[in-house]
Design a protein around this motif. Structure first.
Motif, PDB file in Angstrom:
ATOM      1  N   GLU A 202       0.817  -1.219   0.000  1.00 52.86           N
ATOM      2  CA  GLU A 202       0.000   0.000   0.000  1.00 52.86           C
ATOM      3  C   GLU A 202       0.842   1.257   0.000  1.00 52.86           C
ATOM      4  OE1 GLU A 202      -0.349  -2.506   2.013  1.00 52.86           O
ATOM      5  OE2 GLU A 202      -2.424  -3.180   2.137  1.00 52.86           O
ATOM      6  N   ALA A 203       2.063   1.161   0.516  1.00 55.30           N
ATOM      7  CA  ALA A 203       2.919   2.340   0.594  1.00 55.30           C
ATOM      8  C   ALA A 203       3.605   2.657  -0.731  1.00 55.30           C
ATOM      9  CB  ALA A 203       3.980   2.135   1.685  1.00 55.30           C
ATOM     10  N   PHE A 204       3.498   1.770  -1.704  1.00 56.70           N
ATOM     11  CA  PHE A 204       4.252   1.929  -2.948  1.00 56.70           C
ATOM     12  C   PHE A 204       3.888   3.197  -3.721  1.00 56.70           C
ATOM     13  CE2 PHE A 204       4.806   1.114  -7.506  1.00 56.70           C
ATOM     14  CZ  PHE A 204       6.159   0.814  -7.553  1.00 56.70           C
ATOM     15  N   PRO A 205       2.591   3.504  -3.930  1.00 59.49           N
ATOM     16  CA  PRO A 205       2.275   4.680  -4.769  1.00 59.49           C
ATOM     17  C   PRO A 205       2.781   5.997  -4.202  1.00 59.49           C
ATOM     18  CG  PRO A 205       0.353   3.248  -4.534  1.00 59.49           C
ATOM     19  CD  PRO A 205       1.386   2.779  -3.550  1.00 59.49           C
ATOM     20  N   GLU A 206       2.773   6.162  -2.851  1.00 57.10           N
ATOM     21  CA  GLU A 206       3.144   7.442  -2.255  1.00 57.10           C
ATOM     22  C   GLU A 206       4.614   7.496  -1.852  1.00 57.10           C
ATOM     23  OE1 GLU A 206       1.131   9.912  -2.241  1.00 57.10           O
ATOM     24  OE2 GLU A 206      -0.551   8.747  -3.000  1.00 57.10           O
ATOM     25  N   ALA A 207       5.358   6.432  -2.094  1.00 61.52           N
ATOM     26  CA  ALA A 207       6.746   6.383  -1.627  1.00 61.52           C
ATOM     27  C   ALA A 207       7.661   7.232  -2.502  1.00 61.52           C
ATOM     28  CB  ALA A 207       7.236   4.934  -1.596  1.00 61.52           C
ATOM     29  N   TRP A 208       8.723   7.751  -1.873  1.00 67.37           N
ATOM     30  CA  TRP A 208       9.829   8.372  -2.605  1.00 67.37           C
ATOM     31  C   TRP A 208      10.723   7.252  -3.096  1.00 67.37           C
ATOM     32  CZ3 TRP A 208      15.049   7.966  -2.098  1.00 67.37           C
ATOM     33  CH2 TRP A 208      15.838   8.905  -2.759  1.00 67.37           C
ATOM     34  N   HIS A 209      10.999   7.205  -4.393  1.00 68.17           N
ATOM     35  CA  HIS A 209      11.761   6.101  -4.961  1.00 68.17           C
ATOM     36  C   HIS A 209      13.207   6.524  -5.203  1.00 68.17           C
ATOM     37  CE1 HIS A 209       8.473   3.225  -5.767  1.00 68.17           C
ATOM     38  NE2 HIS A 209       7.738   4.316  -5.776  1.00 68.17           N
ATOM     39  N   SER A 210      14.097   5.604  -4.925  1.00 65.61           N
ATOM     40  CA  SER A 210      15.523   5.916  -5.069  1.00 65.61           C
ATOM     41  C   SER A 210      15.906   6.173  -6.517  1.00 65.61           C
ATOM     42  CB  SER A 210      16.358   4.763  -4.502  1.00 65.61           C
ATOM     43  OG  SER A 210      16.047   3.549  -5.176  1.00 65.61           O
ATOM     44  N   ASP A 211      15.185   5.552  -7.471  1.00 62.84           N
ATOM     45  CA  ASP A 211      15.538   5.770  -8.862  1.00 62.84           C
ATOM     46  C   ASP A 211      15.039   7.116  -9.385  1.00 62.84           C
ATOM     47  OD1 ASP A 211      12.877   5.233  -8.835  1.00 62.84           O
ATOM     48  OD2 ASP A 211      12.956   3.504 -10.175  1.00 62.84           O
ATOM     49  N   ALA A 212      14.373   7.895  -8.521  1.00 61.13           N
ATOM     50  CA  ALA A 212      13.922   9.234  -8.904  1.00 61.13           C
ATOM     51  C   ALA A 212      14.589  10.296  -8.044  1.00 61.13           C
ATOM     52  CB  ALA A 212      12.407   9.330  -8.772  1.00 61.13           C
ATOM     53  N   ALA A 213      15.805  10.025  -7.640  1.00 55.22           N
ATOM     54  CA  ALA A 213      16.492  10.944  -6.734  1.00 55.22           C
ATOM     55  C   ALA A 213      16.819  12.271  -7.380  1.00 55.22           C
ATOM     56  CB  ALA A 213      17.791  10.293  -6.220  1.00 55.22           C
ATOM     57  N   THR A 214      16.902  12.321  -8.720  1.00 57.29           N
ATOM     58  CA  THR A 214      17.271  13.565  -9.399  1.00 57.29           C
ATOM     59  C   THR A 214      16.089  14.511  -9.552  1.00 57.29           C
ATOM     60  OG1 THR A 214      16.862  12.510 -11.538  1.00 57.29           O
ATOM     61  CG2 THR A 214      19.105  12.417 -10.671  1.00 57.29           C
ATOM     62  N   VAL A 215      14.874  14.046  -9.238  1.00 56.32           N
ATOM     63  CA  VAL A 215      13.690  14.886  -9.384  1.00 56.32           C
ATOM     64  C   VAL A 215      13.528  15.728  -8.125  1.00 56.32           C
ATOM     65  CG1 VAL A 215      11.212  14.894  -9.786  1.00 56.32           C
ATOM     66  CG2 VAL A 215      12.649  13.157 -10.853  1.00 56.32           C
ATOM     67  N   TYR A 216      13.157  16.978  -8.307  1.00 56.70           N
ATOM     68  CA  TYR A 216      12.997  17.860  -7.159  1.00 56.70           C
ATOM     69  C   TYR A 216      11.771  18.733  -7.370  1.00 56.70           C
ATOM     70  CZ  TYR A 216      15.061  21.263 -10.340  1.00 56.70           C
ATOM     71  OH  TYR A 216      15.319  22.068 -11.421  1.00 56.70           O
ATOM     72  N   GLY A 217      11.370  19.427  -6.303  1.00 51.25           N
ATOM     73  CA  GLY A 217      10.274  20.372  -6.390  1.00 51.25           C
ATOM     74  C   GLY A 217       8.954  19.703  -6.745  1.00 51.25           C
ATOM     75  N   GLU A 218       8.172  20.413  -7.578  1.00 53.78           N
ATOM     76  CA  GLU A 218       6.865  19.902  -7.991  1.00 53.78           C
ATOM     77  C   GLU A 218       6.986  18.647  -8.854  1.00 53.78           C
ATOM     78  OE1 GLU A 218       3.925  20.947  -7.059  1.00 53.78           O
ATOM     79  OE2 GLU A 218       4.836  22.440  -5.742  1.00 53.78           O
ATOM     80  N   GLY A 219       8.170  18.407  -9.426  1.00 58.07           N
ATOM     81  CA  GLY A 219       8.349  17.234 -10.270  1.00 58.07           C
ATOM     82  C   GLY A 219       8.141  15.934  -9.530  1.00 58.07           C
ATOM     83  N   VAL A 220       8.323  15.932  -8.192  1.00 53.38           N
ATOM     84  CA  VAL A 220       8.151  14.710  -7.410  1.00 53.38           C
ATOM     85  C   VAL A 220       6.713  14.195  -7.530  1.00 53.38           C
ATOM     86  CG1 VAL A 220       8.215  13.750  -5.078  1.00 53.38           C
ATOM     87  CG2 VAL A 220       9.993  15.343  -5.824  1.00 53.38           C
ATOM     88  N   PHE A 221       5.741  15.114  -7.550  1.00 46.49           N
ATOM     89  CA  PHE A 221       4.338  14.702  -7.639  1.00 46.49           C
ATOM     90  C   PHE A 221       4.000  14.174  -9.030  1.00 46.49           C
ATOM     91  CE2 PHE A 221       4.598  18.032  -4.394  1.00 46.49           C
ATOM     92  CZ  PHE A 221       4.064  17.359  -3.312  1.00 46.49           C
ATOM     93  N   ASN A 222       4.772  14.569 -10.038  1.00 45.21           N
ATOM     94  CA  ASN A 222       4.464  14.176 -11.415  1.00 45.21           C
ATOM     95  C   ASN A 222       5.027  12.816 -11.804  1.00 45.21           C
ATOM     96  OD1 ASN A 222       3.006  16.521 -12.214  1.00 45.21           O
ATOM     97  ND2 ASN A 222       4.946  17.638 -12.285  1.00 45.21           N
ATOM     98  N   ILE A 223       5.708  12.128 -10.901  1.00 43.24           N
ATOM     99  CA  ILE A 223       6.279  10.837 -11.249  1.00 43.24           C
ATOM    100  C   ILE A 223       5.563   9.683 -10.554  1.00 43.24           C
ATOM    101  CG2 ILE A 223       8.551  11.835 -11.646  1.00 43.24           C
ATOM    102  CD1 ILE A 223       9.397  10.703  -8.932  1.00 43.24           C
ATOM    103  N   ARG A 224       4.591   9.971  -9.714  1.00 48.13           N
ATOM    104  CA  ARG A 224       3.932   8.920  -8.953  1.00 48.13           C
ATOM    105  C   ARG A 224       2.778   8.320  -9.742  1.00 48.13           C
ATOM    106  NH1 ARG A 224       3.772  12.093  -3.130  1.00 48.13           N
ATOM    107  NH2 ARG A 224       5.939  11.688  -2.536  1.00 48.13           N
ATOM    108  N   SER A 225       2.481   7.070  -9.433  1.00 48.94           N
ATOM    109  CA  SER A 225       1.337   6.415 -10.070  1.00 48.94           C
ATOM    110  C   SER A 225       0.052   6.905  -9.412  1.00 48.94           C
ATOM    111  CB  SER A 225       1.459   4.895  -9.932  1.00 48.94           C
ATOM    112  OG  SER A 225       1.537   4.524  -8.565  1.00 48.94           O
TER     113      SER A 225
END
Length: 815
Positions: A202-225
């Motif tokens: 259940e925690a997968f969709p809202e988790a911060w993923h290590s393979d997206a470490a270069t994303v910052y700011g509002e971009g973090v919300f745009n990479i989640r399922s």
């Protein structure tokens, strides 16, 4: 015949210049553009043993059985307490850094809080972990200089427990912070939960993923399922009946009155009342698309056409949509009178005092139609046909499960700072009212999503659409846009459609689908999308029952819309869906929604015209082949076949009761024979059928041109001439069909008195002969006449054919 590839650019192309047999389709492309089988490890079992990444023995997953399992190390940082204040500021701005090898995740800092709460989850992919120790470090953010180190907690990954849904979430625990070396306890505690799980967590969709470490700011919300739901759409029917006491501004003339209705960006007008009077009558329907929640209001304006280009407002009223009843059937709706505000009055209080005591009125019948299905996608690829009102829905007849595994061989979609091509891909799936969007996998041409989604199925004759896009809203690109760049749009990589009726029930289809996109320079394969699809049938009886039901709800047939109304309403519905989904967080952007809904499918395309022409020709090819075979039989090209046809014909004539059973038995055996050659894969985009490879470059340039056109006058003139030539061919064919029909009508219309006299006498004689002659004899004589030997045939046209061609048609009256 001239092949397309031999045409020079700018040369008008007509249907006559296309040889359907001469197509440039290399055999290598045939294989490249086909759907292929794949063998993914779906529902892989958990590894054995108590050491390493899993423990507790062998155990099978209970969900996500259509995707490959991907293991993640989850770290939930809940809160901390009792943190020490800073030595200089006497306060603490704490944040947490989760470190595993080369990957670091960091929470936001909380100002001046010794007992902060974060409640953030971090996920580290097993495939990317290069360390056996997880560190959770608490730091104090400093405005100037280096952040202060408060304490840490370290975990040995070999001791991390494994959690499998539907097990309850792992309870977080308090851990005492240690110094840098882990030897001494320091002040402060932190609440954490650390476990090993899969993407089914259940925690997968809202988790911060290590393979997206270069994303910052509002971009973090745009990479989640995310899962989205289309807004609930209604048809708003406004029946404008009449108006009373409509006084024009110029009292010396009778008004030309019309009613304008507006809902959001949708504006519709009635016709001008034919009688110039102060009590006009229309009784005209205006239909809009409205979406829940109802944010827009209905504005009714009565206007006077004082000039062909000028309308004067005589009265106006604004009505909320919650005022109108929701209608579920074809029974009449009660009408109401609404008083109109005089235009210009009511703005200032003195104006309101001067307003006349009587006012104009308009008579309306308004309702929200719940018995229709509001079309918001192309009718050819509809994924839902249920009415708006939930009370009219029937029980689902099946379940659709789709595992979006990954993609292979994607092409670079943008350039990074180091002049290196990259692609940040995500996948969108749309079926019914439910949209799903996978997470974005950064900087890879072979992303692996392994996400599974489920839809309820109410009609098997529907289509699920999946599209792959390149995410261009990850922070870096947004920054470039802010410095003066152009608007950023997510690039389309390709699309896949699957019609559910082509899927066998309870079978898992694991295929790779080529992602094909038509560019101005031709068709291009952008990669392949790997899917696992399963359609589960809940009731076989309901399934067969559905096939005998109308496609659309009953109201579409009791009170149908015109073709123009359907097109306009669908366009408005598409815009509303795009706007509403674009307001979600993260947004499902307009360019994505429009591509999934085929918003530009109505635009003219020479390529589509040719493709549809040859589709029609292929339909007639079977009849043409049968006619050629029968002609060979009649001309005794193969005597043995002709003799067998004679024998078969005589049997049917002698026993006419065998005609229909023989026909259906023949269809039965044909169906059984073709079962051996049934398709093994769901159908996919066909470049040959679409004429995407053999298309002229100028036709592609025309298809991707803007509307209105942006090309030069010479190019537009050439394209117009080409369009005229194609339209001329279509016009000729349609005219020929009309001519044959009019000749049939002229048989008894006495337009040609001699021809009609001949036909009337022939009909009377034929009636007498056929009345006295058994039908079996008539059929026998007719069949033997058509099967006669070539020695008894004439090369000249037959008398009936000559007589029919001499009949008059209405072409003589055409200008």
């Amino acid at each position: 015949m001239i092949s397309i590839k031999r045409r020079q650019r700018g040369t008008p192309i007509t249907m006559q210049s296309i040889n359907p047999q001469v197509q440039a389709h290399p055999s290598s492309h045939d294989e490249e553009y086909n759907v292929k089988d794949t063998t993914p490890q779906l529902g892989e079992r958990w590894p054995n043993g108590g050491r390493g990444w899993a423990s507790g023995g062998e155990r099978s997953t209970s969900t996500y059985d259509l995707v490959e399992q991907m293991f993640y190390l989850y770290v939930r940082v809940v809160k901390a307490k009792g943190l020490p204040p800073g030595t200089l500021t006497s306060s603490c701005d704490p944040y947490v850094e989760v470190k595993l090898g080369n990957y670091k995740g960091r929470t936001k800092h909380i100002e001046k809080k010794l007992n902060p709460e974060w409640n953030q989850v971090y996920a580290f992919s097993k495939d990317q972990i290069q360390s056996s120790v997880l560190e959770v470090i608490v730091k104090d953010k400093e405005t100037l200089g280096r952040d202060d180190y408060i304490g840490r907690v370290a975990f040995d990954l070999n001791e991390v427990p494994t959690r499998v849904p539907p097990d309850s979430p792992l309870a977080p625990q308090w851990y005492r912070l240690e110094d840098r070396r882990g030897e001494e306890k320091v002040r402060g505690d932190i609440m954490l939960a650390v476990w090993m799980g899969t993407q089914a967590d259940e925690a997968f969709p809202e988790a911060w993923h290590s393979d997206a470490a270069t994303v910052y700011g509002e971009g973090v919300f745009n990479i989640r399922s995310k899962v989205y739901v289309s807004p609930k759409l209604w048809y708003l029917r406004v029946n404008v009946i009449e108006a009373q006491d409509v006084i024009p501004n110029d009292r010396n003339r009778q008004p030309d009155v019309l009613v304008k209705a507006q809902l959001g960006n949708q504006v519709l007008r009635t016709k001008i009342c034919s009688a110039r009077t102060t009590t006009p009558l229309w009784n005209e329907d205006l239909v809009f698309v409205a979406a829940e929640p109802f944010e827009e209001q209905l504005t009714i304006t009565v206007e006077d056409r004082v000039h062909p280009s000028k309308d004067e407002v005589l009265g106006k009223i604004i009505l909320p949509l919650t005022l109108f009843e929701k209608h579920l059937d074809h029974r009449p709706v009660h009408s109401r009178w609404f008083n109109l505000e005089k235009f210009g009055f009511g703005v200032l209080e003195p104006d309101r005092r001067n307003e006349q005591k009587f006012s104009s009125r308009v008579h309306l019948r308004v309702c929200l139609e719940g018995g229709y299905h509001v079309l918001d996608e192309s009718t050819l690829y509809a994924s839902d046909q249920r009415p708006t009102a939930r009370q009219l829905w029937k029980q689902p007849i099946g379940m659709l499960e789709v595992g979006i595994l990954g993609a292979q061989g994607l092409l670079p979609m943008k350039m990074k700072d180091d002049n290196r091509g990259s692609t940040d891909a995500y996948c969108v799936a749309k079926y019914g009212q439910k949209w799903v969007r996978t997470r974005t996998i950064l900087d890879t041409f072979s992303p692996k999503w392994n996400e599974q989604y489920t839809w309820e199925v109410y009609d098997p004759c529907t289509v699920i659409t999946l599209g792959v896009f390149d995410n261009c809203h990850l922070g870096a690109v947004e920054k470039a846009k802010a410095t003066g760049g152009s608007a950023v749009h997510d690039s389309r990589i390709g699309k896949v459609r699957i019609r559910l009726s082509t899927l066998e029930a309870n079978r898992i289809y694991t295929n790779s689908y080529p992602l094909l996109v038509l560019h101005p320079h031709g068709v291009k394969k952008m990669g392949v999308l790997q899917l696992a699809v399963r359609f589960t049938n809940l009731s076989l009886a309901n399934m067969f029952y559905i096939y005998g039901q109308p496609l659309l709800p009953k109201m579409h047939y009791l009170r149908p819309f015109t073709v123009n109304q359907v097109d306009n309403l669908r366009f408005q519905a598409m815009n509303i869906v795009a706007v509403r989904l674009g307001r979600a967080e993260p947004p499902l952007r307009k360019e994505v929604v429009e591509y999934m809904l085929d918003v530009d499918s109505h635009m003219w395309s020479m390529r589509r015209s040719k493709a549809n022409f040859f589709r029609v020709m292929s339909l007639f090819s079977g009849l043409i082949n049968m006619g050629q075979w029968f002609n060979q039989v009649c001309h005794w090209k193969n005597p043995i076949t002709t003799v067998l046809v004679h024998v078969f014909f005589l049997i049917l004539i002698w026993y006419p009761e065998l005609v229909l059973p023989t026909l259906f038995l023949y269809m039965f055996f044909i169906g059984l024979w073709n079962y051996r050659f049934r398709p093994r894969h769901p159908p996919h985009m066909d470049t040959k059928l679409s004429w995407a490879e053999g298309v002229h470059p100028d036709e592609l340039d025309e298809e991707f041109d803007t509307f209105p056109t942006s090309r030069s006058h010479d190019v537009v003139r050439m394209r117009y001439d080409r369009l005229r030539s194609v339209a001329g061919r279509i016009q000729t064919v349609v005219g020929d069909i009309a001519t044959q029909g009019e000749r049939f009508q002229s048989l008894v219309s006495w337009r040609d008195t001699r021809a009609t006299s001949i036909f009337v006498v022939f009909s009377f004689c034929s009636a007498v002969v056929f009345y006295a002659t058994p039908p079996r004899v008539v059929a026998l004589v007719s069949g033997l006449y058509y099967l006669r030997h070539p020695k008894f045939r004439s090369k000249m046209p037959s008398v009936p054919s000559n007589f029919f061609k001499r009949l008059p048609a209405r072409t003589d009256s055409m200008l």
